[in-house]
Design a protein around this motif. Structure first.
Motif, PDB file in Angstrom:
ATOM      1  N   GLN A   1       1.067  -1.442  -0.208  1.00 52.03           N
ATOM      2  CA  GLN A   1       0.288  -0.161   0.091  1.00 52.03           C
ATOM      3  C   GLN A   1       0.999   0.969  -0.355  1.00 52.03           C
ATOM      4  O   GLN A   1       1.662   1.680   0.743  1.00 52.03           O
ATOM      5  CB  GLN A   1      -1.072   0.039   1.430  1.00 52.03           C
ATOM      6  CG  GLN A   1      -2.053   0.347   0.222  1.00 52.03           C
ATOM      7  CD  GLN A   1      -3.596   0.653   2.418  1.00 52.03           C
ATOM      8  OE1 GLN A   1      -3.326  -0.810   2.998  1.00 52.03           O
ATOM      9  NE2 GLN A   1      -4.009   0.647   2.568  1.00 52.03           N
ATOM     10  N   VAL A   2       0.534   2.197  -0.711  1.00 50.30           N
ATOM     11  CA  VAL A   2       0.911   3.345  -0.807  1.00 50.30           C
ATOM     12  C   VAL A   2       0.682   4.339  -1.000  1.00 50.30           C
ATOM     13  O   VAL A   2      -0.744   4.693  -1.325  1.00 50.30           O
ATOM     14  CB  VAL A   2       2.115   3.298  -2.062  1.00 50.30           C
ATOM     15  CG1 VAL A   2       3.597   2.275  -1.559  1.00 50.30           C
ATOM     16  CG2 VAL A   2       1.661   3.220  -3.839  1.00 50.30           C
ATOM     17  N   ALA A   3       0.661   5.379  -0.523  1.00 48.70           N
ATOM     18  CA  ALA A   3      -0.300   7.103  -1.083  1.00 48.70           C
ATOM     19  C   ALA A   3       0.728   7.783  -0.221  1.00 48.70           C
ATOM     20  O   ALA A   3       1.307   8.262  -0.029  1.00 48.70           O
ATOM     21  CB  ALA A   3      -0.912   7.114   0.440  1.00 48.70           C
ATOM     22  N   GLU A   4       0.869   9.223  -1.716  1.00 51.98           N
ATOM     23  CA  GLU A   4       1.905  10.330  -1.846  1.00 51.98           C
ATOM     24  C   GLU A   4       2.947   9.896  -2.044  1.00 51.98           C
ATOM     25  O   GLU A   4       3.690  11.150  -1.120  1.00 51.98           O
ATOM     26  CB  GLU A   4       0.720  11.298  -0.432  1.00 51.98           C
ATOM     27  CG  GLU A   4      -0.346  11.301  -1.358  1.00 51.98           C
ATOM     28  CD  GLU A   4      -0.842  12.261   0.758  1.00 51.98           C
ATOM     29  OE1 GLU A   4      -0.251  13.170   1.647  1.00 51.98           O
ATOM     30  OE2 GLU A   4      -2.439  12.382   0.683  1.00 51.98           O
ATOM     31  N   GLY A   5       3.140   9.342  -2.552  1.00 50.34           N
ATOM     32  CA  GLY A   5       4.492   8.701  -2.786  1.00 50.34           C
ATOM     33  C   GLY A   5       5.763   7.798  -0.800  1.00 50.34           C
ATOM     34  O   GLY A   5       6.734   7.306  -0.965  1.00 50.34           O
ATOM     35  N   LEU A   6       4.332   7.958  -0.261  1.00 48.45           N
ATOM     36  CA  LEU A   6       4.548   6.985   1.240  1.00 48.45           C
ATOM     37  C   LEU A   6       4.601   5.553   0.807  1.00 48.45           C
ATOM     38  O   LEU A   6       3.215   5.588   0.229  1.00 48.45           O
ATOM     39  CB  LEU A   6       4.226   7.728   2.332  1.00 48.45           C
ATOM     40  CG  LEU A   6       4.570   9.350   2.345  1.00 48.45           C
ATOM     41  CD1 LEU A   6       2.985   9.959   3.673  1.00 48.45           C
ATOM     42  CD2 LEU A   6       5.880   9.928   3.462  1.00 48.45           C
ATOM     43  N   TYR A   7       4.993   4.781   1.980  1.00 45.75           N
ATOM     44  CA  TYR A   7       4.634   3.519   1.913  1.00 45.75           C
ATOM     45  C   TYR A   7       3.645   3.324   3.189  1.00 45.75           C
ATOM     46  O   TYR A   7       4.152   4.166   3.529  1.00 45.75           O
ATOM     47  CB  TYR A   7       5.931   2.336   2.763  1.00 45.75           C
ATOM     48  CG  TYR A   7       7.401   2.334   1.311  1.00 45.75           C
ATOM     49  CD1 TYR A   7       7.144   1.085   0.583  1.00 45.75           C
ATOM     50  CD2 TYR A   7       7.867   3.609   1.350  1.00 45.75           C
ATOM     51  CE1 TYR A   7       7.828   1.350  -0.439  1.00 45.75           C
ATOM     52  CE2 TYR A   7       8.307   2.870   0.361  1.00 45.75           C
ATOM     53  CZ  TYR A   7       8.899   2.525  -0.490  1.00 45.75           C
ATOM     54  OH  TYR A   7       9.829   2.257  -1.949  1.00 45.75           O
ATOM     55  N   LEU A   8       2.627   2.501   3.146  1.00 49.41           N
ATOM     56  CA  LEU A   8       1.813   2.692   4.017  1.00 49.41           C
ATOM     57  C   LEU A   8       1.589   1.542   5.169  1.00 49.41           C
ATOM     58  O   LEU A   8       1.922   0.517   4.224  1.00 49.41           O
ATOM     59  CB  LEU A   8       0.529   2.808   3.983  1.00 49.41           C
ATOM     60  CG  LEU A   8       0.022   3.966   3.110  1.00 49.41           C
ATOM     61  CD1 LEU A   8      -1.482   4.114   2.154  1.00 49.41           C
ATOM     62  CD2 LEU A   8       0.304   5.218   3.719  1.00 49.41           C
ATOM     63  N   VAL A   9       1.760   1.399   6.232  1.00 43.41           N
ATOM     64  CA  VAL A   9       1.912   0.233   7.360  1.00 43.41           C
ATOM     65  C   VAL A   9       0.588   0.479   8.533  1.00 43.41           C
ATOM     66  O   VAL A   9       0.763   1.771   8.409  1.00 43.41           O
ATOM     67  CB  VAL A   9       3.735   0.457   7.905  1.00 43.41           C
ATOM     68  CG1 VAL A   9       4.878   0.210   6.725  1.00 43.41           C
ATOM     69  CG2 VAL A   9       3.690   1.907   8.389  1.00 43.41           C
TER      70      VAL A   9
END
Lengths: 476, 95
Positions: B82-90
């Motif tokens: 999962q990613v959003a706005e270039g960030l990895y989501l955890v």
């Protein structure tokens, strides 16, 4: 009971390399998330770290500057813990063989100097950043910072209270910026402090139980966190309680520290030598070359300025606040034909005040040393009085041109023609017979009034010393 | 030296590995077997021998401070869960 506050600091300085400590990714601050995180930084399988020579060189510079021992052979270790912004599951750091061992830093505490012992300085990599914003209940991870080189500089518990801790942190900050090994930008996290704080009855030789306050990224927070924490510990002691060893966080909004984790929950980092990295060997030759390329250190420069220019130690300390400030001072002395004391006074007075007012640093000073030097020359040769010089300085600051042109254009030239001054004095005496009579009858303070009237008539441009002399001659 | 069952559970917790009671007992035996090997090595007299930092007798190679890595985040993130706005989501982490 009187309590003594004991503080040791661990300072993380971000080294000013272009690329990361173990990869060729850029370290430029503020890039879009994860655009500066390579396969090594995000810990893809099969990658290997390769050490950045410039990061080592910067560590050696710090070691030489604090008189520490540069380890001819140092070892990298893995510090193991799980956190999403640490993709490898361990941080590469140094444990039992750091690159710099021992050393000291001399700080100014009020009128006195104090030498603070430094235990060690070791190289390590920074972690990424976690964003606890609104990502549908998820945490966002930016790994741009992962792998940025850090030099952690650890002091002995030699600091007594918040003021000394701040003085030490500021001196160390000044030194790493002076050396050019760290940009010193605290807002961007380039210089962060952890403070180990304990208290003990005054005179006791035994250290109390300490608490570590993490991640203090401004001198003000450092000061307030230590003050709060010491008060908290003293209160517990005075109420007969015992301090628990723990890691605490400072909350600037509430101005207090609170528990982050206790000793029982402390991480077991399971350090071991990193098999991906062989020992770092630093040769005598490399150390010698690094030393030769270093700038004159602030301490040595202070001593030289005192000896060479006959200024006070206090002035020398202020004038070596940064390399740019020190360079400006030496250029100014040269431009003013060697007027060191006047140069120091003008810098520490009007120039520093103006820089403060406009929140500028020395590198962005709009008045050049050559311009200010010319101004000082015009004071020394009698063209300008101190008061008129301030006016010229203001004009220089506003970029109104060169000193002589400003003096000419604004008619600021001091009048030192005794004939002209005497003529005005005669007028003033004639116009104020009552005050003159009072003066001659013994009211000496009337002299000030008459000087003021004459100065006003000459629009402030009369040479004040001459005016005084002529007036006294005519009155007596 | 031998490990207790409690030691095994603690090591498992540090490694973020879920271990059942039965597994813990098996691992305890296996790990203690490793400790027996270590005990054999510990028995050797190493007085005067400098501990080695690395299995290979090499010094660390150094690289020049040059930016060589291009931005590959889109490639890397194509396999991220999962990613959003270039960030990895955890999953949310709050210390």
């Amino acid at each position: 009971m009187h309590w003594e506050i004991v503080v040791g600091l661990e300072v993380h300085t971000q080294l000013s390399t272009r690329s990361k400590i173990f990869s060729g990714s850029s370290t430029v601050f503020g890039a879009a998330p994860n655009t500066q995180a390579s396969a090594v930084d995000i810990a893809l399988p099969g990658v290997l770290p390769v050490l950045n020579r410039s990061a080592v060189e910067r560590a050696v510079q710090l070691g030489l500057a604090i008189g520490g021992n540069i380890s001819r052979r140092s070892v990298f270790a893995r510090k193991n813990y799980f956190y999403p912004d640490l993709p490898k599951g361990y941080q590469i750091s140094q444990m039992d063989h750091p690159v710099v061992e021992g050393g000291s830093l001399t700080i100014q505490v009020g009128p006195d100097e104090k030498t603070v012992r430094i235990t060690r300085a070791h190289l390590e990599e920074d972690a990424g950043k976690s964003m606890h914003g609104d990502f549908h209940g998820m945490t966002g991870i930016d790994l741009n910072r992962a792998g940025t080189p850090l030099l952690e500089i650890v002091s002995e518990p030699d600091l007594r209270g918040a003021a000394e801790a701040v003085a030490y942190a500021k001196t160390l900050h000044g030194l790493v910026v002076w050396l050019g090994i760290c940009d010193g930008n605290m807002q961007e996290g380039s210089f962060r402090c952890d403070a180990n704080v304990s208290v003990r009855p005054l005179g006791s030789g035994v250290l109390g139980t300490r608490c570590e306050i993490k991640n203090l990224n401004s001198f003000r927070f450092l000061e307030r966190a230590i003050e709060y924490e010491a008060r908290r510990q003293i209160e517990i002691n005075e109420e007969g309680g015992t301090i628990r060893q723990e890691t605490r966080l400072y909350d600037p909004d509430r101005d207090e520290t609170r528990t982050m984790r206790s000793k029982e929950d402390a991480y077991d980092y399971r350090y071991f030598h990193d098999p991906d990295l062989s020992p770092l060997v630093i040769s005598e030759d490399w150390i010698a070359r690094t030393r030769a390329a270093m700038p004159e250190l602030p301490g040595a420069m202070r001593e030289r300025l005192v000896a060479q220019y006959a200024i006070s130690a206090y002035d020398a300390a202020a004038l070596t606040a940064s390399r740019a400030t020190a360079a400006y001072f030496e250029q100014l002395v040269a431009a003013s034909s060697g007027e060191a004391k006047l140069s120091a006074n003008w810098m520490m007075g009007d120039l520093f005040a103006a820089l403060n007012r406009y929140e500028l640093d020395m590198a962005h000073c709009p008045v050049s040393a050559a311009q200010l030097g010319r101004l000082i020359v015009r004071i020394v040769d009698g063209t300008l009085s101190g008061k008129l010089a301030k006016e010229v300085f203001e004009a220089l600051w506003q970029a109104a041109g060169e000193v002589d042109a400003i003096i000419e254009a604004r008619g600021l030239k001091q009048v030192s023609d005794s004939g002209a001054i005497a003529a005005i004095v005669d007028q003033i005496l004639a116009a104020n017979p009552a005050q003159v009579a009072d003066y001659r009858a013994g009211k000496e303070k009337m002299l000030g009034y008459l000087v003021g009237q004459a100065m006003k008539a000459m629009k402030g441009r009369a040479n004040p010393q001459q005016l005084n002399e002529i007036l006294l001659q005519k009155l007596n | 030296m031998s490990l207790t069952l409690l030691d095994v559970k603690r090591v498992a917790r540090l490694a973020h590995i879920a271990v059942s009671e039965d597994e813990a007992a098996i691992y305890q035996q296996q790990i203690n077997g490793v400790f027996d090997l270590i005990a054999q090595m510990q028995a050797v007299d190493t007085t005067g021998v400098v501990p080695m930092a690395h299995a290979q007798d090499l010094n660390q190679r150094l690289r020049d401070d040059i930016v060589t890595e291009p931005d590959l985040h889109e490639k890397f993130q194509s396999i991220a869960p999962q990613v959003a706005e270039g960030l990895y989501l955890v999953p949310q982490v709050i210390e």
